[in-house]
Design a protein around this motif. Structure first.
Motif, PDB file in Angstrom:
ATOM      1  N   GLU A 299      54.329  39.413  41.105  1.00 40.23           N
ATOM      2  CA  GLU A 299      53.157  40.204  41.487  1.00 40.23           C
ATOM      3  C   GLU A 299      52.882  41.345  40.521  1.00 40.23           C
ATOM      4  O   GLU A 299      51.770  41.499  40.010  1.00 40.23           O
ATOM      5  CB  GLU A 299      53.334  40.757  42.900  1.00 40.23           C
ATOM      6  N   LEU A 300      53.904  42.147  40.226  1.00 37.89           N
ATOM      7  CA  LEU A 300      53.688  43.319  39.384  1.00 37.89           C
ATOM      8  C   LEU A 300      53.111  42.936  38.026  1.00 37.89           C
ATOM      9  O   LEU A 300      52.171  43.557  37.530  1.00 37.89           O
ATOM     10  CB  LEU A 300      55.004  44.069  39.194  1.00 37.89           C
TER      11      LEU A 300
ATOM     12  N   VAL B 143      49.518  41.694  38.351  1.00 40.39           N
ATOM     13  CA  VAL B 143      48.583  42.777  38.634  1.00 40.39           C
ATOM     14  C   VAL B 143      48.304  43.555  37.353  1.00 40.39           C
ATOM     15  O   VAL B 143      47.169  43.907  37.057  1.00 40.39           O
ATOM     16  CB  VAL B 143      49.147  43.721  39.716  1.00 40.39           C
TER      17      VAL B 143
ATOM     18  N   ASN C  12      45.894  41.821  35.373  1.00 37.15           N
ATOM     19  CA  ASN C  12      44.629  41.597  36.063  1.00 37.15           C
ATOM     20  C   ASN C  12      44.405  40.159  36.480  1.00 37.15           C
ATOM     21  O   ASN C  12      43.266  39.753  36.705  1.00 37.15           O
ATOM     22  CB  ASN C  12      43.453  42.002  35.158  1.00 37.15           C
TER      23      ASN C  12
ATOM     24  N   PHE D 219      46.362  38.631  39.015  1.00 33.61           N
ATOM     25  CA  PHE D 219      46.965  38.350  40.313  1.00 33.61           C
ATOM     26  C   PHE D 219      45.975  37.729  41.296  1.00 33.61           C
ATOM     27  O   PHE D 219      46.244  36.710  41.927  1.00 33.61           O
ATOM     28  CB  PHE D 219      47.529  39.644  40.908  1.00 33.61           C
ATOM     29  N   LEU D 220      44.806  38.369  41.428  1.00 32.85           N
ATOM     30  CA  LEU D 220      43.842  37.899  42.419  1.00 32.85           C
ATOM     31  C   LEU D 220      43.427  36.453  42.151  1.00 32.85           C
ATOM     32  O   LEU D 220      43.138  35.695  43.076  1.00 32.85           O
ATOM     33  CB  LEU D 220      42.605  38.802  42.423  1.00 32.85           C
ATOM     34  N   THR D 221      43.405  36.068  40.876  1.00 34.82           N
ATOM     35  CA  THR D 221      42.990  34.710  40.539  1.00 34.82           C
ATOM     36  C   THR D 221      44.088  33.707  40.858  1.00 34.82           C
ATOM     37  O   THR D 221      43.826  32.662  41.456  1.00 34.82           O
ATOM     38  CB  THR D 221      42.634  34.632  39.040  1.00 34.82           C
TER      39      THR D 221
ATOM     40  N   GLU E 162      46.360  33.928  42.966  1.00 32.46           N
ATOM     41  CA  GLU E 162      46.488  33.817  44.422  1.00 32.46           C
ATOM     42  C   GLU E 162      45.607  32.701  44.981  1.00 32.46           C
ATOM     43  O   GLU E 162      45.975  32.011  45.924  1.00 32.46           O
ATOM     44  CB  GLU E 162      46.076  35.151  45.027  1.00 32.46           C
ATOM     45  N   LEU E 163      44.438  32.544  44.355  1.00 34.04           N
ATOM     46  CA  LEU E 163      43.499  31.543  44.849  1.00 34.04           C
ATOM     47  C   LEU E 163      44.037  30.132  44.695  1.00 34.04           C
ATOM     48  O   LEU E 163      43.573  29.211  45.375  1.00 34.04           O
ATOM     49  CB  LEU E 163      42.166  31.656  44.087  1.00 34.04           C
TER      50      LEU E 163
END
Lengths: 349, 386
Positions: A250-251, A254, A257, A259-261, A263-264
């Motif tokens: 995660e770290l 993040v 930039n 992480f959010l992608t 996750e999908l």
């Protein structure tokens, strides 16, 4: 030496002396003055031939700014040099793009170089919103030569940043297009650049269900170590392993930039799992939802029936599975043809 | 500016301490202090010196001084004390009078020098009225209209009670704005300030006033950054929920990057993080459960995007389930309090006609009208995004 070269050389020497004495803040100021003198002369007299000089001095200016800002930050003073540098580079950019000279001696040829340099600087300043202005100016200019005619290096940089900006806005199809083109154009020798492109391209692919080949990964070890665990989890349909890997990295994600992608891509992992259930169930088109619930439990994710229904429904909604759900009978009815659509990606070589 | 003010307070404290230690030898102390301070000034080290650790002037050595009772809090209370400058000086002068000293000239010159350096003249208010309506300032305020800290503390308690009693938001908001204003002009940035902003923010959330909430949140962010204690975790959770409302990806990413391990263990923040991830992975089942369990005032924030998410969820349901879907499932999954509320929601989105006699929803036909509503939300979002 004739003017303005005499001033320029004096400034340059001053700058080098300051650097020699490790007085980076001073060096930056001297260099900045030199850039300004050059820009003035550039706008009045120099033509296309002087572009390489302009490139170098702007590039150096940026590096000096970063170095002197580091020193500022250690002394707890506000780091303003990079902003000053950004403004100077912006001036170089406008000088290029607004040139009216004949095409073969026009300064326009420097446009994309400076666009790239500006993007780099704005990203470092964490002011990505300023990049929009650069793109607007380019779009607004009417007589810029076609993109493909510019030097390849400039093109790759520009495409990379276009992709990155789209990526950050979650416009993944556009991002993918730019990244793929940039990757293709980027020479094999620029290992680092290719890695950077892959760093963002792979998450985009993962969200579409496209897994990069092991061969590709083996060429870029840093990328491989980061993304291989995810790819393995997806390939196995092991949702729990995916979640654990996501927490573990995660770290790092993040910070990059991404992480959010990434996750999908969880949904893709789940889809693989569900497809396995379908295959194990001898490809019957009517599958009881309890089987999917069992499968999730098997990989370590014990969830309620309602949650399974929602996952299923979401995949149907996004076109990852073709079929429909029957609530009362707790069944998934898959369509006869192409229930688990396959996605492909353009070739990278 | 605040750093400067605090440093000047240290100097004043030093002066006051010296003075208190040596009432037997005021003249000498005064002379010595003048020398010490002006020498530091000429060296350019006036603000760099740690005055709290500075040795007291030689003349302070005890000889036969008369001790008098003074509580420690009085000595250093000047910055939270509500008295004005002149009142403070009077107090000091009075102390020496009590010990039958000659009426000394007040310790003015260095203090005045310090005041000159203090570019931002800090006003201390004198108004004693609890209530005050808000008026935007166009110039320096008149101290007689500004309430001192002591009064402001009473005002806060008064307003809290009034809010519970009357629930008159316009009045409360107006009062709080003037309360905040009085704190700002007096440069009071303390735990009390934080309490004021937090209370106002919570009230604004309850009344869905996002504008006012945002103002308070911005100020609170600043105050927390200065290490002033408050409900940091609670408001960090609100920040995250707010970003989920605006769907601003870079803000969300930046906030996650900011979180410390301690924060990630806090219940409110954990909740907000789970809301984020359920939304990201389209886990509507869990999302609506989290909505029902939101801590503090989180539910009020989630109210702002619950409709949008309900529509998205309904869209998914209508696409996936055939031929019909039990209304009861919709009601419980989308966290409606009762079936009435559920019917009303469908009605508002032109879909209640598709509810069949056996209390199921005709999903195939409802799909189109729901999809039209989704488009409506997309448009508003683009405009509404900050």
């Amino acid at each position: 030496l004739s003017a303005p070269w005499d001033d320029i050389v004096i400034q340059y020497i001053k700058c080098i002396i300051a650097m020699h004495n490790r007085k980076y803040a001073e060096a930056f100021e001297e260099h900045h003055t030199m850039v300004q003198i050059f820009q003035r002369a550039f706008s009045q007299q120099f033509g296309r031939w002087s572009l390489p000089i302009l490139y170098t001095i702007n590039y150096d200016l940026r590096l000096l700014a970063i170095k002197s800002d580091l020193i500022f930050m250690m002394a707890e003073k506000p780091p303003k040099n990079l902003e000053i540098a950004a403004r100077a580079i912006n001036k170089s950019f406008s000088l290029c793009i607004t040139d009216r000279a004949v095409l073969n001696v026009s300064r326009k040829w420097g446009t994309y170089y400076f666009a790239g340099l500006l993007f780099k600087t704005y990203f470092k300043l964490k002011q990505q919103n300023l990049c929009k202005n650069v793109i607007k100016s380019i779009r607004a200019s009417t007589d810029l030569p076609p993109f493909g005619q510019f030097p390849r290096a400039h093109q790759v940089t520009f495409l990379y940043y276009q992709g990155l900006l789209a990526f950050l806005e979650a416009e993944y199809s556009q991002a993918e297009e730019k990244f793929v083109t940039a990757f293709r154009m980027c020479p094999k020798s620029s290992q680092k650049n290719k890695e950077l492109i892959l760093r963002y391209l792979i998450p985009v692919w993962l969200t579409r269900g496209i897994l990069p080949s092991p061969e590709l990964l083996s060429r870029y070890p840093k990328i491989e170590s980061l993304y291989k665990p995810f790819i393995d989890a997806i390939r196995d349909g092991n949702v729990k392993k995916f979640d654990d890997t996501l927490a573990k990295f995660e770290l790092k994600l993040v910070a990059q930039n991404t992480f959010l992608t990434v996750e999908l891509a969880r949904e893709i992992a789940m889809r693989v799992l569900f497809k396995k259930v379908y295959l194990i169930n001898i490809r019957e088109s009517k599958v009881p939802l309890s089987k999917f619930q069992q499968a999730l439990k098997y990989v370590g994710r014990d969830v309620e029936m309602a949650e399974v229904m929602w996952y299923m429904a979401s995949m149907i909604q996004k076109g990852l599975i073709r079929g429909y759900l029957s609530y009362s009978k707790e069944f998934l009815v898959l369509s006869e043809k192409n229930a688990f659509p396959v996605f492909d990606a353009p070739a990278l070589t | 500016m605040d750093k400067l003010f605090i440093k000047i307070c240290f100097i004043r404290e030093y002066v006051q301490r010296s003075f208190n230690e040596a009432q037997h030898n005021i003249d000498a102390v005064e002379r010595e202090l003048k020398i010490i301070i002006s020498s530091k000034m000429s060296e350019g080290l006036l603000y760099e010196t740690d005055w709290s650790k500075m040795e007291l002037p030689q003349s302070c050595r005890p000889s036969s001084f008369l001790s008098f009772n003074q509580s420690p809090s009085d000595r250093y209370s000047f910055d939270s004390d509500e008295c004005s400058e002149s009142q403070k000086r009077e107090k000091r002068a009075k102390r020496f009078q009590e010990h039958e000293r000659i009426n000394r000239p007040r310790w003015e010159p260095p203090v005045q020098q310090l005041d000159e350096i203090d570019v931002d003249q800090t006003i201390v208010g004198t108004c004693q009225k609890l209530e005050k309506s808000y008026l935007r300032l166009t110039s320096a305020p008149d101290p007689s209209t500004v309430r001192p800290l002591r009064i402001l503390k009473q005002t806060l308690e008064f307003l809290k009670a009034k809010w519970v009693e009357d629930q008159n938001y316009t009045y409360i908001c107006d009062q709080f704005k003037s309360l905040r204003q009085d704190l700002t002009v007096q440069h009071i940035k303390t735990e009390f300030t934080v309490k004021v902003y937090e209370t106002h923010a919570r009230i604004a959330l309850e009344k869905s006033d996002l504008g006012e909430y945002n103002q308070c949140q911005t100020q609170l962010k600043e105050l927390y950054r200065l290490n002033i204690p408050g409900s940091v975790m609670e408001f960090m959770a609100y920040r995250l929920l707010y970003f989920l409302y605006t769907r601003n990806r870079s803000d969300i990413n930046a906030l996650i990057a900011e979180l410390t391990d301690e924060m990630k263990n806090d219940d409110a923040i954990k909740h907000a993080l789970e809301v984020r991830s359920t939304l990201a992975t389209s886990n509507f089942h869990k999302f609506f459960q989290l909505y029902l369990k939101a801590p503090n005032m989180g539910a009020y924030l989630m109210d702002h995007f619950i409709e949008r998410e309900r529509i998205a969820a309904l869209q998914t349901l209508c696409k996936a389930f055939r031929p019909t879907l039990e209304m009861e499932f919709i009601r419980t999954e989308l966290a409606f309090n009762d079936m009435e509320e559920c019917y009303q929601f469908l009605n508002e989105h032109n879909s209640s006609i598709y509810i069949l006699a056996d209390n199921t929803l005709d999903t195939k036909n409802a799909q189109k009208s729901i999809e039209a509503c989704v488009k409506k939300f997309e448009k508003i979002d683009i405009k509404g995004q900050i």
